[in-house]
Design an enzyme around this catalytic site. Structure first.
Site, PDB file in Angstrom:
ATOM      1  N   ASP A 225       0.828  -1.209   0.000  1.00  0.00           N
ATOM      2  CA  ASP A 225       0.000   0.000   0.000  1.00  0.00           C
ATOM      3  C   ASP A 225       0.865   1.263   0.000  1.00  0.00           C
ATOM      4  O   ASP A 225       0.509   2.274   0.588  1.00  0.00           O
ATOM      5  CB  ASP A 225      -0.938   0.004   1.208  1.00  0.00           C
ATOM      6  CG  ASP A 225      -0.188  -0.125   2.532  1.00  0.00           C
ATOM      7  OD1 ASP A 225       1.048  -0.272   2.506  1.00  0.00           O
ATOM      8  OD2 ASP A 225      -0.840  -0.073   3.593  1.00  0.00           O
ATOM      9  N   LYS A 275       6.583  26.458  19.293  1.00  0.00           N
ATOM     10  CA  LYS A 275       6.037  25.558  18.267  1.00  0.00           C
ATOM     11  C   LYS A 275       7.130  24.923  17.404  1.00  0.00           C
ATOM     12  O   LYS A 275       7.169  25.109  16.176  1.00  0.00           O
ATOM     13  CB  LYS A 275       5.042  26.301  17.385  1.00  0.00           C
ATOM     14  CG  LYS A 275       3.848  26.859  18.154  1.00  0.00           C
ATOM     15  CD  LYS A 275       2.876  27.598  17.254  1.00  0.00           C
ATOM     16  CE  LYS A 275       1.694  28.146  18.051  1.00  0.00           C
ATOM     17  NZ  LYS A 275       0.747  28.900  17.208  1.00  0.00           N
ATOM     18  N   ASP A 330       2.649   6.486   2.220  1.00  0.00           N
ATOM     19  CA  ASP A 330       1.897   5.334   2.705  1.00  0.00           C
ATOM     20  C   ASP A 330       0.408   5.633   2.504  1.00  0.00           C
ATOM     21  O   ASP A 330      -0.097   6.660   2.973  1.00  0.00           O
ATOM     22  CB  ASP A 330       2.206   5.108   4.190  1.00  0.00           C
ATOM     23  CG  ASP A 330       1.283   4.082   4.820  1.00  0.00           C
ATOM     24  OD1 ASP A 330       1.143   2.995   4.238  1.00  0.00           O
ATOM     25  OD2 ASP A 330       0.697   4.362   5.881  1.00  0.00           O
TER      26      ASP A 330
END
Length: 351
Positions: A225, A275, A330
């Site tokens: 996949d 962040k 993926d």
């Protein structure tokens, strides 16, 4: 500019420039020379990937990763000697130099023999349920979902075939009949395809115990996949060069932390990073295994590939990581499928 000139660069050139020459040329390497064209070193795809694992960037100078002691041959050396050097050192290219180490030519294995198909087997895992992609996978097995106008699994098979591989094993379970009906024995694709039929799910490593015969050489195992433009020959060469029992392809992913991250020492706040992004290598679902690794897999017992690698590491086996610098995705969720469909025309144009 000659073909040889197109793969030469100076020691101050960036790794990015070397990579462009490696990818564009059929020789698959760049040669680092001084102003007099004396060979200082060579750079291969494997050198770049090892550099990436060590933390260098594509904007670092090429002399940080080049092989300063490459195998060279004299301009007077006969073909038999050059071929023997290639076989002994397991290399595909040899720079030819004069008595002053100036580059005069490059000999590749293709100049001696016609390109031939590779006997290394390829096992594609195609038995998953694809739960996160429902309702699409209620009637179609995940590897058979269409991306770019054809089944994802067909794109994988064609990529391997284009690079010289032709011997496949498909590990199948869920809706196996759809896969077997489409691919058959592989004849119409110019391949040989056999099937590992799982009565129950055995995991990405467990189904290898169903192989009818032990591979004679290193072989690929890959999740069915995945959409990728990886050069499988490069990965196989890398695996051989490391001497590892198993090699795992890894892909660098960045994860954004949506908060200010603080570092403290005792009760003192030392630093604040607002962040930040943390980069990690993740398993890319592509592996190369030596045949002896099969001895670690019990017949018809569930085992996933990360657990197999963990066992080998614990036992002191040599395992290596191959960093992917090509396209990789993926196809696990709907947004991944949508993005792959958007990317396909750009990444696989003409294939």
């Amino acid at each position: 500019m000659t073909i040889l000139d197109s793969i030469l660069l100076g020691p101050d050139a960036l790794i990015r420039e070397a990579l462009t020459k490696i990818d564009a040329g059929s020789s698959q390497l760049a040669i680092v020379v001084d102003a007099e064209r004396r060979v200082l070193g060579v750079v291969t795809d494997g050198d770049v990937r090892r550099g990436l694992l060590a933390g260098v960037t594509l904007d670092d100078p090429v002399d940080r990763i080049m092989n300063r002691k490459p195998k060279l041959a004299s301009a007077e050396a006969p073909d038999e000697e050059i071929q023997a050097l290639m076989r002994r050192e397991v290399i595909h290219q040899v720079p030819i130099v004069d008595e002053n180490r100036r580059i005069v030519a490059l000999r590749t294995v293709d100049t001696f023999v016609a390109a031939e198909r590779l006997e290394n087997r390829v096992v594609l895992m195609a038995g998953g349920l694809g739960t996160r992609l429902r309702p699409l996978t209620e009637t179609v097995p995940k590897p058979m979902l269409s991306v770019g106008g054809r089944p994802l699994l067909e794109t994988l098979v064609q990529s391997f075939i284009d690079q010289g591989f032709y011997r496949f094993d498909f590990s199948v379970n869920y809706r196996a009949e759809a896969i077997e009906e489409h691919f058959g024995n592989g004849y119409r694709f110019g391949a040989e395809i056999s099937y590992l039929r799982e009565e129950e799910p055995l995991g990405t490593a467990g189904s290898l115990s169903l192989m009818a015969e032990r591979p004679a050489a290193a072989f690929f195992v890959m999740n069915g996949d995945i959409l990728t433009s990886i050069n499988f020959r490069h990965m196989l060469d890398f695996h051989k060069q490391t001497g590892a029992a198993a090699t795992m392809a890894v892909f660098e992913k960045g994860f954004d932390i949506p908060y200010g991250v603080v570092e403290v020492e005792g009760d003192r706040l030392v630093t604040i990073r607002e962040k930040p992004t943390h980069n990690f290598f993740i398993s890319a679902g592509i592996y190369v295994l030596e045949p002896k690794v099969l001895d670690r897999i019990a017949p018809s017992r569930f085992l996933d590939m990360p657990d197999l690698f963990a066992r080998m590491i614990e036992a002191g086996e040599a395992v290596s990581a191959f960093p992917i610098r090509e396209y990789w995705r993926d196809i696990g969720q709907h947004q991944d499928l949508d993005r792959a469909e958007q990317d396909f025309p750009r990444v696989f144009a003409g294939k």
